[in-house]
Design an enzyme around this catalytic site. Structure first.
Site, mmCIF file in Angstrom:
data_model
loop_
_atom_site.group_PDB
_atom_site.id
_atom_site.type_symbol
_atom_site.label_atom_id
_atom_site.label_comp_id
_atom_site.label_asym_id
_atom_site.label_seq_id
_atom_site.Cartn_x
_atom_site.Cartn_y
_atom_site.Cartn_z
ATOM 1 N N GLY A 32 66.336 -65.032 26.657
ATOM 2 C CA GLY A 32 65.387 -66.143 26.672
ATOM 3 C C GLY A 32 66.028 -67.504 26.540
ATOM 4 O O GLY A 32 67.235 -67.664 26.661
ATOM 5 N N HIS A 38 70.076 -68.412 34.284
ATOM 6 C CA HIS A 38 69.160 -67.259 34.326
ATOM 7 C C HIS A 38 68.333 -67.283 35.616
ATOM 8 O O HIS A 38 68.116 -66.251 36.247
ATOM 9 C CB HIS A 38 68.185 -67.310 33.148
ATOM 10 C CG HIS A 38 68.823 -67.291 31.797
ATOM 11 N ND1 HIS A 38 68.851 -68.388 30.972
ATOM 12 C CD2 HIS A 38 69.442 -66.309 31.116
ATOM 13 C CE1 HIS A 38 69.456 -68.081 29.843
ATOM 14 N NE2 HIS A 38 69.840 -66.823 29.893
ATOM 15 N N GLN A 61 72.945 -56.804 18.603
ATOM 16 C CA GLN A 61 74.193 -57.278 19.220
ATOM 17 C C GLN A 61 74.768 -58.495 18.496
ATOM 18 O O GLN A 61 75.772 -59.050 18.923
ATOM 19 C CB GLN A 61 74.004 -57.542 20.718
ATOM 20 C CG GLN A 61 73.217 -58.797 21.059
ATOM 21 C CD GLN A 61 72.982 -58.906 22.558
ATOM 22 O OE1 GLN A 61 72.325 -58.078 23.170
ATOM 23 N NE2 GLN A 61 73.553 -59.939 23.177
ATOM 24 N N LYS A 149 79.205 -65.412 34.006
ATOM 25 C CA LYS A 149 79.438 -66.211 32.790
ATOM 26 C C LYS A 149 79.881 -65.303 31.644
ATOM 27 O O LYS A 149 80.772 -65.639 30.874
ATOM 28 C CB LYS A 149 78.137 -66.951 32.438
ATOM 29 C CG LYS A 149 77.942 -67.325 31.004
ATOM 30 C CD LYS A 149 78.558 -68.640 30.696
ATOM 31 C CE LYS A 149 78.287 -69.177 29.314
ATOM 32 N NZ LYS A 149 77.580 -68.357 28.385
ATOM 33 N N ASP A 150 79.226 -64.135 31.533
ATOM 34 C CA ASP A 150 79.605 -63.138 30.524
ATOM 35 C C ASP A 150 80.400 -62.057 31.250
ATOM 36 O O ASP A 150 79.906 -60.947 31.486
ATOM 37 C CB ASP A 150 78.353 -62.570 29.863
ATOM 38 C CG ASP A 150 77.545 -63.650 29.165
ATOM 39 O OD1 ASP A 150 77.784 -63.900 27.984
ATOM 40 O OD2 ASP A 150 76.687 -64.290 29.834
ATOM 41 N N SER A 185 74.388 -72.656 29.123
ATOM 42 C CA SER A 185 74.200 -71.634 28.091
ATOM 43 C C SER A 185 73.059 -72.057 27.182
ATOM 44 O O SER A 185 72.896 -73.244 26.895
ATOM 45 C CB SER A 185 75.489 -71.498 27.272
ATOM 46 O OG SER A 185 75.237 -70.792 26.066
ATOM 47 N N SER A 186 72.283 -71.084 26.725
ATOM 48 C CA SER A 186 71.220 -71.388 25.758
ATOM 49 C C SER A 186 71.828 -72.007 24.503
ATOM 50 O O SER A 186 71.188 -72.805 23.819
ATOM 51 C CB SER A 186 70.457 -70.114 25.394
ATOM 52 O OG SER A 186 70.045 -69.447 26.563
ATOM 53 N N ARG A 187 73.058 -71.636 24.195
ATOM 54 C CA ARG A 187 73.722 -72.135 22.976
ATOM 55 C C ARG A 187 74.154 -73.600 23.106
ATOM 56 O O ARG A 187 74.482 -74.221 22.093
ATOM 57 C CB ARG A 187 74.920 -71.264 22.605
ATOM 58 C CG ARG A 187 74.514 -69.882 22.108
ATOM 59 C CD ARG A 187 75.674 -69.112 21.499
ATOM 60 N NE ARG A 187 75.232 -67.950 20.767
ATOM 61 C CZ ARG A 187 75.236 -66.691 21.233
ATOM 62 N NH1 ARG A 187 75.683 -66.440 22.446
ATOM 63 N NH2 ARG A 187 74.787 -65.697 20.491
#
Ligand code: AMP
Length: 282
Positions: A32, A38, A61, A149-150, A185-187
């Site tokens: 999310g 995304h 996780q 990205k990951d 990134s959400s971060r």
């Protein structure tokens, strides 16, 4: 009209109706707080007839000292982003829907999980593999979409899908970046404005490494040293790791040949960001 459901049973019912009509189904697993990264996965899943997006901040996780509690959440905003990108169904379960109180079955892996984030975040990929297995079993998609990205996660999921015979095509999608190069990134929402400026050092350093390789460098250590020094020139940055590994097995390499993943995890203040590039050389 996009639909939001919160239970496994509802997803199963809707997807089984689709299947009866012979429709192909794509799955985009997310935590999310969606952004254009995304959305690029959701758009790519337009190659299917229907797209399911899961929105679930997966507690198992996250390590005990990580950001599970503070991870950004906004389901209304996420639904709009999903609709905008062409998704048909959002599955946003509560943790209790995914994990019964006496939940005790996990999917664990050796090999591709041993280095990089697997090494730095013990239990992380066990959590990822377990939740993605559950999502695969719940949605039964034809294809599932994951971002480069990951990069380690993508390699891990490919391995898992093959090893456990899920029969699902795993589609990798390119990294979407901000205009100044920072990987979306959400971060990134955690960053102060000083930190946001400092964070560009990660993609700048990686691009520099990529250029060294384009110019003929074949020694991974030389490239890693240059990347490391560049990141260390930024006072707000603290390196967690900078490594070169085989892009599929995630085993460390010395000479750049085949498909090589250069991956970095860097703290900018308290925020841990990851980025990478892959080179192919034969
Ligand atoms: P997350 O919500 O961070 O767990 O990410 C969900 C999926 O979106 C994962 O497959 C990520 O690799 C992918 N993703 C996240 N950020 C990006 C990005 N900047 N570009 C491409 N894919 C991304």
């Amino acid at each position: 009209m996009i639909q939001l459901v919160k239970t496994v049973e509802e997803v199963r019912e809707i997807v089984s109706q689709w299947r009866k009509q012979g429709l192909k189904v794509g799955l985009v697993p997310t935590m999310g707080y969606l952004h254009e990264g995304h959305q690029s996965l959701i758009k790519r899943s337009g190659e299917n007839d229907k797209t399911v997006v899961s929105v679930f901040v997966n507690p198992i996780q996250f390590g005990p000292n990580e950001d599970f509690a503070s991870y950004p959440r906004d389901i209304e905003r996420d639904i709009k982003k999903c609709e905008e990108a062409g998704a048909d169904l959002v599955f946003a379960p509560e943790a209790s829907e995914m994990y019964a109180g006496d939940f005790s079955t996990y999917v664990d892996m050796t090999g591709p999980t041993d280095e990089l984030c697997g090494l730095r975040r013990p239990g992380h990929f066990r959590g990822v593999c377990t939740v993605v297995s559950k999502l695969f079993n719940i949605v039964l998609p034809d294809r599932a979409y994951f971002g480069q990205k990951d990069a380690q996660q993508l390699a891990v999921i490919r391995r898992m899908a093959r090893d456990l015979s899920f029969g699902i095509e795993i589609v990798g999608c390119p990294i979407i970046r901000e205009e100044d190069g920072l990987a979306k990134s959400s971060r990134n929402t955690y960053l102060s404005s000083d930190e946001r400026s400092a964070a560009t050092i990660i993609s700048k350093a990686l691009s520099m490494g990529e250029k060294l390789i384009e110019n003929g460098e074949i020694n991974a250590e030389t490239v890693l040293k240059a990347i490391t020094e560049k990141i260390e020139s930024e006072p707000l940055a603290r390196i967690d790791y900078v490594k070169a590994v085989d892009a599929d097995s995630i085993e460390p390499i010395q000479t750049i040949s085949g498909r090589v993943l250069f991956a970095a995890a860097v703290y900018i203040g308290k925020t841990r960001l990851i980025d990478n590039f892959i080179v192919e050389r034969n």
